[in-house]
Design a protein around this motif. Structure first.
Motif: not given
Length: 103
Positions: A78-99
């Motif tokens: 469960r912890l591994k799955k949560e960490r992987m999900t958090e990592g995916m959100h971080t990657k998605v958020n890093a690609n978004l430009r907020i202006s």
């Protein structure tokens, strides 16, 4: 020591982990048991350096044990799955430009 006497040491498979003996014997229970798994049987067998004896009083106990695998319930999956999900959100958020303001 008397002639004809044999000194025997007995321990659980769990306790024997990390040890090696010239001869080991694995005594299986009379009835199926959920903690008797493929991994436990493997550990019991591999404690023997030269000679191994298997004692099975109930027919099919070994076969059933070999087919049963350990089911881990420690929360690491469960912890591994949560960490992987958090990592995916971080990657998605890093690609978004907020202006702010107008473009």
């Amino acid at each position: 020591m008397r002639t004809g006497c044999v000194v025997v040491n007995a321990m659980t498979v769990h306790k024997s982990q990390g040890s090696e003996f010239i001869h080991t014997a694995l005594l299986l229970p009379d009835a199926p048991n959920p903690i008797l798994t493929r991994e436990l049987v493997y550990t019991g067998i591999t404690r023997a350096r030269h000679w191994f004896t298997l004692m099975e009083s109930g027919r099919g106990i070994l076969q059933e044990a070999v087919q049963r695998r350990v089911i881990r319930a420690n929360g690491l999956g469960r912890l591994k799955k949560e960490r992987m999900t958090e990592g995916m959100h971080t990657k998605v958020n890093a690609n978004l430009r907020i202006s702010s303001g107008s473009c």
